[in-house]
Design a protein around this motif. Structure first.
Motif, mmCIF file in Angstrom:
data_model
loop_
_atom_site.group_PDB
_atom_site.id
_atom_site.type_symbol
_atom_site.label_atom_id
_atom_site.label_comp_id
_atom_site.label_asym_id
_atom_site.label_seq_id
_atom_site.Cartn_x
_atom_site.Cartn_y
_atom_site.Cartn_z
ATOM 1 N N TYR A 18 0.835 -1.209 0.000
ATOM 2 C CA TYR A 18 0.000 0.000 0.000
ATOM 3 C C TYR A 18 0.870 1.259 0.000
ATOM 4 C CZ TYR A 18 -4.721 -1.890 0.665
ATOM 5 O OH TYR A 18 -5.941 -2.508 0.488
ATOM 6 N N LEU A 19 1.917 1.257 0.787
ATOM 7 C CA LEU A 19 2.792 2.424 0.880
ATOM 8 C C LEU A 19 3.452 2.734 -0.459
ATOM 9 C CD1 LEU A 19 4.177 4.619 2.555
ATOM 10 C CD2 LEU A 19 5.898 2.928 3.206
ATOM 11 N N ILE A 20 3.951 1.714 -1.133
ATOM 12 C CA ILE A 20 4.607 1.922 -2.430
ATOM 13 C C ILE A 20 3.620 2.475 -3.446
ATOM 14 C CG2 ILE A 20 5.709 0.732 -4.368
ATOM 15 C CD1 ILE A 20 6.925 -1.196 -2.275
ATOM 16 N N ILE A 21 2.416 1.922 -3.494
ATOM 17 C CA ILE A 21 1.413 2.376 -4.461
ATOM 18 C C ILE A 21 1.032 3.826 -4.206
ATOM 19 C CG2 ILE A 21 -0.946 2.033 -5.275
ATOM 20 C CD1 ILE A 21 -0.586 -0.941 -4.637
ATOM 21 N N THR A 22 0.745 4.171 -2.948
ATOM 22 C CA THR A 22 0.315 5.536 -2.644
ATOM 23 C C THR A 22 1.438 6.552 -2.852
ATOM 24 O OG1 THR A 22 0.793 5.106 -0.310
ATOM 25 C CG2 THR A 22 -1.469 4.809 -1.050
ATOM 26 N N LEU A 23 2.668 6.161 -2.586
ATOM 27 C CA LEU A 23 3.784 7.071 -2.825
ATOM 28 C C LEU A 23 3.952 7.359 -4.312
ATOM 29 C CD1 LEU A 23 6.445 5.739 -0.294
ATOM 30 C CD2 LEU A 23 5.310 7.966 -0.236
ATOM 31 N N ILE A 24 3.796 6.341 -5.158
ATOM 32 C CA ILE A 24 3.897 6.552 -6.601
ATOM 33 C C ILE A 24 2.773 7.455 -7.088
ATOM 34 C CG2 ILE A 24 3.749 5.397 -8.843
ATOM 35 C CD1 ILE A 24 5.135 2.988 -7.558
ATOM 36 N N LEU A 25 1.568 7.223 -6.597
ATOM 37 C CA LEU A 25 0.435 8.060 -7.014
ATOM 38 C C LEU A 25 0.592 9.492 -6.516
ATOM 39 C CD1 LEU A 25 -2.548 5.590 -6.469
ATOM 40 C CD2 LEU A 25 -1.523 6.307 -8.635
ATOM 41 N N SER A 26 1.114 9.667 -5.307
ATOM 42 C CA SER A 26 1.321 11.026 -4.797
ATOM 43 C C SER A 26 2.360 11.771 -5.617
ATOM 44 C CB SER A 26 1.743 10.973 -3.325
ATOM 45 O OG SER A 26 3.028 10.369 -3.185
ATOM 46 N N LYS A 27 3.363 11.054 -6.132
ATOM 47 C CA LYS A 27 4.348 11.688 -7.003
ATOM 48 C C LYS A 27 3.707 12.133 -8.307
ATOM 49 C CE LYS A 27 8.521 13.061 -7.827
ATOM 50 N NZ LYS A 27 9.121 14.141 -7.027
ATOM 51 N N ILE A 28 2.780 11.346 -8.811
ATOM 52 C CA ILE A 28 2.058 11.743 -10.019
ATOM 53 C C ILE A 28 1.280 13.035 -9.772
ATOM 54 C CG2 ILE A 28 0.193 11.066 -11.590
ATOM 55 C CD1 ILE A 28 1.088 8.179 -11.235
ATOM 56 N N VAL A 29 0.670 13.150 -8.593
ATOM 57 C CA VAL A 29 -0.039 14.386 -8.246
ATOM 58 C C VAL A 29 0.925 15.571 -8.229
ATOM 59 C CG1 VAL A 29 -1.382 15.561 -6.463
ATOM 60 C CG2 VAL A 29 -1.774 13.147 -6.932
ATOM 61 N N SER A 30 2.116 15.391 -7.648
ATOM 62 C CA SER A 30 3.096 16.475 -7.595
ATOM 63 C C SER A 30 3.533 16.893 -9.000
ATOM 64 C CB SER A 30 4.318 16.031 -6.784
ATOM 65 O OG SER A 30 3.962 15.696 -5.471
ATOM 66 N N ILE A 31 3.713 15.922 -9.889
ATOM 67 C CA ILE A 31 4.106 16.242 -11.271
ATOM 68 C C ILE A 31 2.999 17.018 -11.973
ATOM 69 C CG2 ILE A 31 4.634 15.216 -13.519
ATOM 70 C CD1 ILE A 31 6.011 12.931 -12.018
ATOM 71 N N ILE A 32 1.734 16.588 -11.765
ATOM 72 C CA ILE A 32 0.609 17.297 -12.386
ATOM 73 C C ILE A 32 0.543 18.732 -11.885
ATOM 74 C CG2 ILE A 32 -1.906 17.393 -12.511
ATOM 75 C CD1 ILE A 32 -1.914 14.331 -12.452
ATOM 76 N N GLU A 33 0.679 18.923 -10.574
ATOM 77 C CA GLU A 33 0.631 20.274 -10.014
ATOM 78 C C GLU A 33 1.770 21.128 -10.544
ATOM 79 O OE1 GLU A 33 -1.486 19.505 -5.680
ATOM 80 O OE2 GLU A 33 0.690 19.537 -5.839
ATOM 81 N N ALA A 34 2.974 20.551 -10.643
ATOM 82 C CA ALA A 34 4.117 21.314 -11.141
ATOM 83 C C ALA A 34 3.908 21.743 -12.593
ATOM 84 C CB ALA A 34 5.391 20.482 -11.007
ATOM 85 N N ARG A 35 3.383 20.855 -13.390
ATOM 86 C CA ARG A 35 3.163 21.188 -14.800
ATOM 87 C C ARG A 35 2.058 22.228 -14.962
ATOM 88 N NH1 ARG A 35 4.172 16.009 -18.755
ATOM 89 N NH2 ARG A 35 6.267 15.508 -17.995
ATOM 90 N N LEU A 36 1.020 22.122 -14.149
ATOM 91 C CA LEU A 36 -0.047 23.114 -14.220
ATOM 92 C C LEU A 36 0.447 24.474 -13.770
ATOM 93 C CD1 LEU A 36 -3.092 21.052 -12.858
ATOM 94 C CD2 LEU A 36 -2.664 21.761 -15.219
ATOM 95 N N ASN A 37 1.275 24.518 -12.719
ATOM 96 C CA ASN A 37 1.836 25.790 -12.263
ATOM 97 C C ASN A 37 2.782 26.373 -13.307
ATOM 98 O OD1 ASN A 37 0.479 25.617 -9.814
ATOM 99 N ND2 ASN A 37 2.146 24.541 -8.798
ATOM 100 N N HIS A 38 3.561 25.509 -13.952
ATOM 101 C CA HIS A 38 4.454 25.976 -15.022
ATOM 102 C C HIS A 38 3.657 26.551 -16.179
ATOM 103 C CE1 HIS A 38 7.975 26.203 -17.597
ATOM 104 N NE2 HIS A 38 7.345 25.467 -18.504
ATOM 105 N N TYR A 39 2.549 25.895 -16.505
ATOM 106 C CA TYR A 39 1.710 26.382 -17.591
ATOM 107 C C TYR A 39 1.105 27.742 -17.245
ATOM 108 C CZ TYR A 39 -2.290 26.599 -20.792
ATOM 109 O OH TYR A 39 -3.209 27.001 -21.722
ATOM 110 N N ASP A 40 0.664 27.894 -15.977
ATOM 111 C CA ASP A 40 0.082 29.172 -15.562
ATOM 112 C C ASP A 40 1.115 30.287 -15.588
ATOM 113 O OD1 ASP A 40 -2.371 28.017 -15.220
ATOM 114 O OD2 ASP A 40 -2.074 27.577 -13.072
ATOM 115 N N ARG A 41 2.368 29.981 -15.191
ATOM 116 C CA ARG A 41 3.409 31.010 -15.220
ATOM 117 C C ARG A 41 3.731 31.434 -16.646
ATOM 118 N NH1 ARG A 41 5.723 27.854 -10.997
ATOM 119 N NH2 ARG A 41 7.128 26.862 -12.513
ATOM 120 N N LYS A 42 3.719 30.487 -17.579
ATOM 121 C CA LYS A 42 3.986 30.813 -18.970
ATOM 122 C C LYS A 42 2.900 31.714 -19.540
ATOM 123 C CE LYS A 42 5.512 27.850 -21.883
ATOM 124 N NZ LYS A 42 5.630 26.617 -22.707
ATOM 125 N N LYS A 43 1.680 31.494 -19.069
ATOM 126 C CA LYS A 43 0.596 32.362 -19.544
ATOM 127 C C LYS A 43 0.742 33.765 -18.998
ATOM 128 C CE LYS A 43 -3.570 30.996 -19.837
ATOM 129 N NZ LYS A 43 -4.900 30.479 -19.492
#
Length: 240
Positions: A215-240
C-alpha cells in the motif's frame, strides 16, 4: 541532494525493505507476496469503477451546491451533509446487507456504490471550490458574447479543471486506501487476501507487514504523479 527528500526516502525504504524481506527473510514473506496479486488487481478494479462513479456525481453535487435553484441547492447540500456524517464502513455495511435485501447485489457492486456515493460528496466540495475560484467576470464575459447557456460548460469548467485535477487525484489515492474497508464484506481485495493468508499461515505480523509496504509503495507513486501534475499546471500558468 535535491533527490534526497521525504518522498524518495520513504519510497526507497519501502522497496528495499520489501525486497530484502522477500529475498533474505523467511519463506513466509515470499509466500505472502505471491498470494497478493489477485487482491491487488481487484483493489485497482474497484477503485477505477468507483472513481468513474464519484467524479460525475461530484460534478453534479458541486454544481448543485452553487446553483441558485433552491431545490437543487438544498438537495445537493443535504446529500453532502448526510454522507459526510456517516462513516464509510457503515455505508458499506448498509448497502451490502440492508439494501441488498431489496435489490440483489454482488460484493463488488455494493463496494463501488458505497465508495462512489461517499467520495461523490467529498468531490462535490472540490468541484464547488474549483468553480468558485474562477473570477465571476469570466461568466459575465461569456454572457456578453451570447453564450450564456453554455458558459459553465465552455468557459468556467475548462479553467476550473486546472484547479480541480490535483485534489481529485488526491481523493483517488484516499479512495484506493479506503478500499481496504471492503474486505469486511468478504471481497478478495488486497486486504482480504492478506487476512486470508494470515489466517492460514498464522503469520499475522509478516502478512500485514507485506500488505502495508505494498500500500505504501502504491500511494507514494500516485502522490508523485499528483506532484508532477501540479508542477506542470503551475508551469503552464506562469507561462501564460
Amino acid at each position: 541532494w535535491r533527490l534526497i527528500n521525504a518522498w524518495s526516502i520513504a519510497l526507497c525504504g519501502a522497496i528495499i525493505t520489501l525486497v530484502l524481506l522477500c529475498t533474505t527473510g523467511p519463506q513466509v514473506y515470499r509466500d505472502a507476496i505471491i498470494f497478493l496479486p489477485d487482491g491487488l488487481l481487484l483493489t485497482f478494479k474497484v477503485t477505477a469503477y468507483s472513481i468513474c462513479g464519484a467524479v460525475p456525481l461530484g460534478l453534479l453535487t458541486g454544481l448543485g451546491r452553487i446553483s441558485r435553484n433552491r431545490f437543487f441547492n438544498l438537495l445537493a447540500s443535504t446529500y453532502v451533509e448526510v454522507i459526510r456524517g456517516i462513516p464509510l464502513l457503515v455505508q458499506i455495511f448498509y448497502i451490502y446487507f440492508a439494501i441488498s435485501m431489496l435489490v440483489k447485489m454482488e460484493g463488488v457492486t455494493s463496494a463501488v456504490i458505497a465508495l462512489s456515493f461517499c467520495y461523490g460528496a467529498y468531490m462535490g466540495e472540490v468541484f464547488r471550490a474549483g468553480i468558485l475560484a474562477i473570477p465571476h467576470g469570466q461568466t459575465e464575459a461569456a454572457r456578453s458574447l451570447g453564450i450564456d447557456p453554455q458558459a459553465m460548460a465552455y468557459v468556467v469548467l475548462p479553467q476550473a479543471w486546472r484547479t480541480i485535477i490535483p485534489p481529485v487525484v488526491n481523493e483517488y489515492i484516499a479512495m484506493l486506501k479506503d478500499t481496504a474497508l471492503v474486505s469486511v464484506i468478504g471481497m478478495p481485495d488486497l486486504m482480504q487476501r492478506a487476512r486470508s493468508f494470515a489466517s492460514k499461515s498464522y503469520c499475522y505480523f509478516e502478512s500485514y507487514t507485506v500488505v502495508a509496504l505494498v500500500y505504501l509503495i502504491i500511494t507514494l507513486i500516485l502522490s508523485k504523479i499528483v506532484s508532477i501534475i501540479e508542477a506542470r499546471l503551475n508551469h503552464y500558468d506562469r507561462k501564460k
